[in-house]
Motif scaffolding. Structure first.
Motif, PDB file in Angstrom:
ATOM      1  N   PRO A   1     -37.031 -29.245  13.342  1.00 40.63           N
ATOM      2  CA  PRO A   1     -38.281 -28.990  12.631  1.00 40.63           C
ATOM      3  C   PRO A   1     -39.423 -28.543  13.534  1.00 40.63           C
ATOM      4  CG  PRO A   1     -37.912 -31.340  12.815  1.00 40.63           C
ATOM      5  CD  PRO A   1     -36.660 -30.679  13.312  1.00 40.63           C
TER       6      PRO A   1
ATOM      7  N   GLN B   1     -32.199 -36.276  12.177  1.00 38.23           N
ATOM      8  CA  GLN B   1     -32.849 -37.415  11.520  1.00 38.23           C
ATOM      9  C   GLN B   1     -34.035 -36.983  10.658  1.00 38.23           C
ATOM     10  OE1 GLN B   1     -31.063 -40.461  12.619  1.00 38.23           O
ATOM     11  NE2 GLN B   1     -29.924 -38.726  13.431  1.00 38.23           N
ATOM     12  N   TYR B   2     -34.030 -35.741  10.249  1.00 37.92           N
ATOM     13  CA  TYR B   2     -35.001 -35.188   9.310  1.00 37.92           C
ATOM     14  C   TYR B   2     -34.238 -34.539   8.156  1.00 37.92           C
ATOM     15  CZ  TYR B   2     -38.392 -35.615  13.156  1.00 37.92           C
ATOM     16  OH  TYR B   2     -39.183 -36.088  14.176  1.00 37.92           O
ATOM     17  N   TYR B   3     -34.973 -34.184   7.126  1.00 41.15           N
ATOM     18  CA  TYR B   3     -34.362 -33.483   5.995  1.00 41.15           C
ATOM     19  C   TYR B   3     -34.349 -31.983   6.241  1.00 41.15           C
ATOM     20  CZ  TYR B   3     -34.579 -37.792   3.285  1.00 41.15           C
ATOM     21  OH  TYR B   3     -34.412 -39.082   2.848  1.00 41.15           O
TER      22      TYR B   3
ATOM     23  N   GLY C   1     -30.413 -34.845   4.324  1.00 41.78           N
ATOM     24  CA  GLY C   1     -30.627 -35.558   5.576  1.00 41.78           C
ATOM     25  C   GLY C   1     -29.678 -35.087   6.655  1.00 41.78           C
TER      26      GLY C   1
END
Length: 472
Positions: free
Chosen positions: A416, A273-275, A269
């Motif tokens: 992303p 706020q994304y993996y 993480g």
């Protein structure tokens, strides 16, 4: 060649600033919570820290019955960082700028609290309380360690922070982005050698902040830390390699980034706020662990407030310095929370000429490749208030006239929406035209609002007052 800043064997004077100084300051101010004993290192510790991330730091004694406690949430607001450096909040960026401009060389000492206990036989998860943070993280991660690496040719050191996945008793997967540590590693790998490194956990906040400075290659961030502290950082040579580390750190993991070795790492993480995805990454072979007798393990919850602020404020200071060299009209900058304190930059200027905001936008893109969106506003806009920034865009910006778009530029690989780090950039000129009627962009203002004393203006018992008013 040995590290250029190793020039003394002792350092006298008052006690050296360390993590414990900041924890005592937080405790005295009612800003440190202490959890119940035995909180689980898997998810539960991070969950408690996340609930408190906007309120208090939290110390976890005996997590999963481990002897070493864990601390999280060292910073929940910009003002805390100013407090840690003992400067007014309004002077936070200028203080950091001054430290970058006037670094203070560190000194080497012969003995160190960080080496009171030495483990030559390593088992990371047994010897250290390493948490798992976000739900889909691939396992326990070391997230708050300073990775200190030596230039293989000169011995000059670099300090940075990387996500570090525990993948075996003495093995760590590490994400190296295209910055200075990766440059040093490639130098070592081309020579068929491992890169000597150390992971340093639990240091004074000045050291953590300094590690995030946007500094030139072969600038040692521990010199910036020394300037922030107002005294040289005391450093000590590692037990198993030539890296020098802060002598008053809590924990040091010594090792080498292995040449020609890549192993799976992630997901993890991250700050957007994304993996961050799973992929083959570089690998650290751990050779030794040293720590204080009563060590404290610092962790940062991935993508949390502490993660954002610690990365954002040093970047703001260095971006402000970078822009002010070419644009004296630049007054202040903020990396916004909604832009993950990395991607969206607000710039406040005292506008002197038409077209200047667009030049500043292009300059900001060159200041750091992470910058994805820049909004330039006038002096009357509060860049700490996202509503004010949006208001300036709504009332001073026209898309067919005031936007700058750059395609196919280098951006963040952790974004992303990018194409493996290839990103588009957008700049917004939300400043007023210079040649306008004074009333056209005159902000409304209620006379006397700044002087209102609400204690005098309002009745003390509103229920009783209301009853008297409506009694008829």
């Amino acid at each position: 060649m040995e590290a250029r800043r190793s020039n003394t064997d002792t350092a006298g004077g008052t006690a050296h600033p360390d993590l414990r100084d900041w924890l005592r300051q937080l405790l005295a101010g009612g800003r440190l919570a202490v959890a119940q004993k035995g909180i689980s290192l898997t998810d539960e510790l991070a969950a408690v820290a996340k609930r408190l991330e906007n309120e208090r730091a939290v110390l976890f004694p005996e997590p999963d019955r481990h002897a070493i406690p864990v601390v999280a949430n060292l910073f929940v607001d910009r003002s805390w960082i100013a407090d840690a450096l003992r400067v007014p909040a309004a002077k936070l960026l200028s203080s950091f700028q001054n430290a970058v401009r006037h670094p203070l060389p560190w000194v080497e000492v012969a003995a160190a609290p960080a080496q009171e206990v030495v483990h030559q036989k390593v088992d990371l998860l047994k010897q250290l309380p390493i948490p798992k943070h976000n739900e889909l993280d691939s396992g326990p991660y070391i997230t708050a360690a300073l990775l200190i690496a030596r230039n293989p040719k000169t011995g000059i050191q670099n300090v940075s922070i990387h996500r570090c996945q525990v993948s075996g008793p003495d093995r760590i997967g590490v994400l190296l982005l295209p910055r200075h540590t990766l440059h040093y590693f490639r130098m070592a790998e081309e020579a068929g050698e491992g890169l000597e490194i150390a992971l340093v956990i639990g240091v004074h906040p000045a050291c953590i902040l300094a590690s995030q400075a946007i500094a030139a290659l072969d600038s040692d961030e521990m010199e910036i830390a020394g300037a922030l502290l107002g005294r040289p950082v005391e450093m000590v040579k590692c037990r198993s390699n030539r890296v020098r580390v802060p002598a008053h750190a809590e924990i040091v993991i010594e090792g080498r980034i292995l040449p020609k070795v890549r192993e799976p790492e992630g997901p993890f993480g991250e700050f957007p706020q994304y993996y961050g995805p799973r992929a083959d990454r570089e690998v650290i072979q751990v050779d030794a662990i040293t720590h204080r007798k009563d060590a404290i393990f610092h962790t940062i919850v991935g993508g949390g407030v502490e993660h954002l602020l610690l990365g954002g404020i040093p970047r703001e200071a260095t971006l402000l310095d970078y822009l002010q060299r070419s644009f004296p009209s630049v007054h202040d900058v903020r990396l916004t929370r909604g832009g993950t304190c990395r991607y969206h930059l607000a710039v406040k200027i005292d506008k002197k000429s038409q077209g200047e905001p667009k030049n500043i936008i292009m300059g900001a893109f060159g200041g750091h490749y992470d910058i994805k969106q820049v909004v330039v506003v006038d002096m009357d806009v509060n860049i700490d208030d996202q509503t004010e920034i949006e208001w300036a865009i709504a009332t001073r910006f026209q898309a067919d006239r005031d936007v700058v778009i750059v395609s196919g530029a280098q951006g963040s690989k952790l974004d992303p929406s990018s194409d493996n780090g290839i990103s588009a950039k957008m700049g917004i000129d939300a400043t007023k035209p210079l040649a306008t009627d004074p009333m056209e962009f005159k902000r409304i203002h209620v006379k006397g609002v700044e002087k209102v004393d609400l204690d005098k203006a309002l009745q003390k018992d509103p229920k009783a007052a209301f009853a008297r008013i409506v009694s008829g």
